[in-house]
Scaffold this active site. Structure first.
Site, PDB file in Angstrom:
ATOM      1  N   SER A  19       2.449   3.698  -5.961  1.00  0.00           N
ATOM      2  CA  SER A  19       1.440   2.838  -6.086  1.00  0.00           C
ATOM      3  C   SER A  19       0.353   3.075  -6.863  1.00  0.00           C
ATOM      4  CB  SER A  19       1.106   2.893  -5.043  1.00  0.00           C
ATOM      5  OG  SER A  19      -0.242   2.028  -5.112  1.00  0.00           O
ATOM      6  N   LYS A  77      10.303  -0.234   1.574  1.00  0.00           N
ATOM      7  CA  LYS A  77      10.618  -1.201   0.604  1.00  0.00           C
ATOM      8  C   LYS A  77      11.342  -2.410   0.651  1.00  0.00           C
ATOM      9  CE  LYS A  77      10.121   1.932  -3.120  1.00  0.00           C
ATOM     10  NZ  LYS A  77      11.406   3.392  -3.834  1.00  0.00           N
ATOM     11  N   SER A 135       5.911  -2.522   0.150  1.00  0.00           N
ATOM     12  CA  SER A 135       6.377  -3.436  -0.851  1.00  0.00           C
ATOM     13  C   SER A 135       7.284  -3.922  -1.159  1.00  0.00           C
ATOM     14  CB  SER A 135       5.591  -2.227  -2.101  1.00  0.00           C
ATOM     15  OG  SER A 135       6.533  -1.305  -1.820  1.00  0.00           O
ATOM     16  N   LYS A 170      -9.002  -2.708  -4.767  1.00  0.00           N
ATOM     17  CA  LYS A 170      -8.365  -1.486  -4.364  1.00  0.00           C
ATOM     18  C   LYS A 170      -9.335  -0.105  -4.494  1.00  0.00           C
ATOM     19  CE  LYS A 170      -4.551  -1.791  -6.282  1.00  0.00           C
ATOM     20  NZ  LYS A 170      -3.263  -1.712  -7.343  1.00  0.00           N
ATOM     21  N   SER A 195      -3.767   1.614  -1.304  1.00  0.00           N
ATOM     22  CA  SER A 195      -3.150   0.818  -2.037  1.00  0.00           C
ATOM     23  C   SER A 195      -3.646  -0.281  -1.646  1.00  0.00           C
ATOM     24  CB  SER A 195      -1.804   1.454  -1.646  1.00  0.00           C
ATOM     25  OG  SER A 195      -0.726  -0.005  -1.307  1.00  0.00           O
ATOM     26  N   GLY A 196      -3.099  -1.278  -2.654  1.00  0.00           N
ATOM     27  CA  GLY A 196      -4.075  -2.586  -1.876  1.00  0.00           C
ATOM     28  C   GLY A 196      -3.471  -3.747  -3.595  1.00  0.00           C
TER      29      GLY A 196
END
Lengths: 378, 378, 378, 378
Positions: D85, D166, D240, D336, D355-356
């Protein structure tokens, strides 16, 4: 008699670590381990402190070069000079320019009628932290410039069109070292802000070039004029600084009748931040033909590369009108992008070396910037 | 017979709330309550959501205008159209251009040999949220464009050189309204991102102008082409959108032989993001004399103002070379700055209206942008 | 006997120019022309040079206050102190806190058992440009702090919990003035960078408060310690500087048994950038009850306001671990946002005064920051 | 009987390409080629499109892992899952966490009294572009989650505390592919803006996890609820997406009585953006002892790692007060950073995975975020 044959190849970079263009040059024999003298490029990324694109490019290029030369990575710098400028905002195509120099035999006494590109290099004496941004650095860079000219086979400063210089900046450790020895340093500001050590170093280096070339008489130079008297400047010095170095490095580009290069270099300056005429003058100086006041498009095929600074002006006025660039939060990045546009709008191409990041400089006239162009001779 | 006499005065702004230039124009009689028809300007600030410069300018200008006209603030919009574009990054001088129109008597049947500037305005029918960014908006803007042309005394689309349009965007409330009535909206994205409601509105407005002027045949228009088929575009539409409006507003600038204005307008487009020739063509179109391929500097005194868009390209290539503009964190701000540089490098002045903030647009050709120039007639 | 009765009212601001909250306070009689002594607030916007939100707020608040007091705008500053800190990134609610002080009669000799909030103000002597960031400024701020304490009725430095100071910075003009008189200035850097005149001014002001309160002995103070010896600092000084001023302004907040205020103030410091305990200690110091190590949620109703600095650390380590804040392109904005989060995560509310924009400071301990809290007494 | 023994080692990274921490783990035998199952980390850089730190880290880590495993680089992904990330703004220490799993013999029928960490992995079926962000993706991720649970030896969803997923996003090419086959795609916006393909993919993946774990009944899921009905969410899914993939990858972390790991995992959620209690609850869930409402500092030594999302809220209000985060030009980066501060202020350390990059999400409750903690068992 030995004569230089200098060439320059510009490879676009798909990523910061892209060495495929260099590998193609190597595979085709255009660059050889014994001819490669410099890699000069622009790397993708923000161009700020948090820009890892430049660092990655540096690592990847040194790795590739070490393999290419068949030597350890930490010896690469002795043979090849790296000038990597971070940040390609706007219309600056990331790229690497490879500069080669080979020595070819020419019959004694024979000389070209026209002058062609030569390149020369030298390292300066070690520069102490207390000399950074001051006369000590100015003198050592001047001396190194003379030696690089000599290496290039140049004697007349008028034949010098571009001098790239890398010098030491300051670090927390080097400041501590200097102060522990009872000396002072030019600044405790380790940034590239207007009173930062980085710009003092860059600007002392530029004045060193100016002194060597006679652009500024030594008598008018002193510690006090650095970043104070903007009327003193070089029209050909592009300088950068980094804390990790102890010695300066100088690369001189010029034209010599003793060269067998297919290339020619020229230069000019912009008089202010929107002065496209300065860019056109640089192309004209290098021999590009003009038609109706503009570069002849067909002849632009001969243009190999443009090197330009984009130092942002210290004033908030351009030709009498107020601009707010100095208030932009990311003024340096925007300023670099604008320099890229000014060049691209004249050359019709985006693959130009445009470096920035300072406000005011002894690199070029007040408010203006340096532009050099390399052209394939007719 | 009554004839229009249109004039335009450009005042630099020292701050977003600076109305001193307008006050001077008022004091000197150059603008009068009954002649002021539009205020078009660039305001200092980031140009982003957090840009209070534009909002402050809007409040200050409406306050000033209300006092000048002697009417309540909330009636100002009925008499004077405000087009304020936020963000002056780089070399764009913040400024306000005042447009005036008065009606003067000319002997019947008498007409100038040459055409001069006229301006016309109209409001569109109310545009429902479900019409935003779609054919409903396109048709209503087309219709309003026809009426603005008529107000300007223009019949031939070739005489139209600039159409500024403001249309409603979408808001959380208007989307809720539309969906509660069983209809859909073009996007739930309230930003100006590539699929945002803001750009759909801007682009439908541009296609409305294109339809009205015959630049795009009605038969090739549909909901599906908006922000999909970039081959459909206007060369004269500069549009903006905001959630707070229900009606579109259209201002048409063109040339007419029935005008008594001292000014003339012309336009052209750039073909890509570094195309300085497009800017030169706009000046030439407006009648600026050229010498050696460049605008004659003496004649540039006649240049009153330049209006240009700086929409960033959707492609990461310019003339076959890769650029990284689309990856820049502040691509819209840099893109606007670059448009400002492109214009300033040609006009030699920084006081240009350059508006941006979109990626791809039906305002101008793919990758290129619209440029219009207003010039004092010879 | 006259006793102070100090109150504080916090109004959220919907826009930078929003004075509706103040108007409601005025309409309800909570603030009166003769009681309003200070307006302290956070304004929406970037907090950078290009932040017009702060400027607009300043204009709007001074206009409103002039009308409220029935005096000309340029006399407002004599009666009411304005402290506006720009930039509300993240979770900082834009707001204005109005501070009032009235004098009420209390029977002679009668004194409360507990101490309550008092406020005192004073202006410093004029501070010359050559004094900015140096002992001259330190001494004049110290003196003014003593006078403000006296105005507040405070004699024991332990009763002082917050000292807000505004001092002159440097400008191009004031530097020229100083140098024309043969003196020098602390910096030619007009930014708030690490060697900028702005931070030297802020930090000399902080040391002035520290000297007045005995936090730092005068004997350890000299020009050389400013921004060099971080072990010298105040735990209660929040300072700012601007080029336009010639005099310093000081507002002291403390607790006194002679006060009839319903409020109490307390303070503490954070020891590093993630030290939530420092924020909790400030609440505890002001009298908030704790339950299980955390502020009792019911008791947080008594919390009126929190004032905190968020100076970013000079080190790239927090508790032995590397952070990259100093490399963030917008480190000051992120640092301010982080300060806002640290406070909000403890108070459970976002309406906190959090000001930042410096790296290292004599405002608070090295790496840490000052936090003060105002609470309604039980 | 074979039992899992899962371990986790967190290495700070001095640069994006720093693999020295991993090498030390390898040298000491803590990670072995046959035990390494995942590398999860935060990389230094902007976290934006122009962030080359993440790309460099990815290349360097895969290179190192290939050498470590003795396999070609393009086969590394089959054995080790990489979750990197980008962006460590503020107080997030760049780091890599290595997750190992080995199978140890335990006597049949013997089981621990307490549950310990297990990990399981699986790949999903290929996800077509027209399925991205829709039920197709939701179902395939749900299925893969079941298989990863099975791989981990978990049957009860209550034992699952973190699911990292993912999935493929959309690209220009995959959209063209989908449309050429007569299907549609969820968005033409390739950004992570509020209607971008990236967030649709992330959120469909989160709903897939929620479906698998019974957090959301399948009957309430449909294409229409994705990024519309925020009441549907997972409390353990961190997802993600990237255009380059065709298959989803799922890693499940949970606790099982069949595990021989020295570690335990727990989780909780924050209820809004300033909810430090949610972070404390995650630590408590993992077994950290509390004293006076706060984590016992001595016991924090047992804390191995924290995984947290910092999705910014869709609302401009927190606990009834207005914030301007959504107007910040770099809201995602600030958001974040704020998440990093919220965690660090509770854990007292900066090495947290935060994580953002999204606004609103089905990862965690509306306005809040997911926090998981891994702790060394008492």
């Amino acid at each position: 008699m030995k004569a230089q044959r200098v060439d320059m190849f510009v490879c676009p970079s798909a990523t910061p670590a892209d060495t495929s263009g260099l590998q193609q040059l190597a595979d085709s024999g255009k660059i050889r381990p014994d001819t490669l003298v410099a890699l000069v490029g622009k790397t993708e990324g923000t161009g700020f402190h948090d820009d890892w694109g430049r660092v990655w490019a540096d690592v990847a290029l040194r790795d590739w070069t070490a393999r290419f030369l068949g030597i350890p990575v930490d010896e690469v710098a002795k043979q090849v000079i790296f000038v990597l400028s971070g940040g390609c905002p706007g219309v600056i195509t990331p790229h690497i320019a490879a500069v080669t120099r080979e020595w070819v035999d020419v019959p004694d006494g024979e000389s070209r009628g026209d002058k062609r590109l030569v390149v020369g290099r030298s390292g300066s004496e070690a520069i102490a932290p207390e000399e950074v941004g001051r006369m000590g650095m100015i003198r050592k860079v001047a001396e190194a410039t003379h030696r690089a000219m000599s290496d290039a086979g140049l004697t007349d400063p008028k034949d010098v069109h571009l001098v790239m210089v890398k010098v030491p900046g300051l670090t927390t450790a080097s400041i501590r070292d200097a102060e522990s020895r009872g000396t002072t340093v030019v600044s405790h500001d380790l940034t590239f802000g207007p009173e930062g050590a980085g710009v003092y170093a860059n600007d002392a280096a530029a004045l060193g070039v100016a002194m060597a070339l006679g652009e500024v008489p030594e008598s008018s130079l002193s510690d006090d004029v650095v970043r104070r008297n903007w009327d003193l400047y070089s029209e050909v010095a592009m300088t950068s600084s980094g804390g990790e170095k102890r010695h300066g490095e100088v690369v001189v580009f010029g034209n010599s009748s003793g060269s067998q290069s297919p290339l020619v270099i020229g230069h000019s300056v912009t008089r202010d931040f929107i002065d496209a005429q300065g860019v056109r003058d640089a192309l004209r100086s290098a021999g590009i033909r003009f038609q109706d006041g503009l570069p002849d498009e067909a002849d632009l095929d001969r243009l190999i590369h443009v090197f330009a600074k984009s130092v942002i002006p210290g004033s908030d006025q351009i030709r009498g009108r107020h601009i707010t660039l100095l208030d932009d939060a990311d003024a340096y990045q925007i300023g670099k992008a604008l320099g890229g546009m000014l060049v691209a709008s004249v050359t019709g191409r985006t693959t130009n070396y445009v470096s920035g990041g300072e406000r005011n400089s002894h690199q070029g006239p007040p408010g203006g910037n340096i532009v050099a162009a390399v052209v394939r001779a007719d």
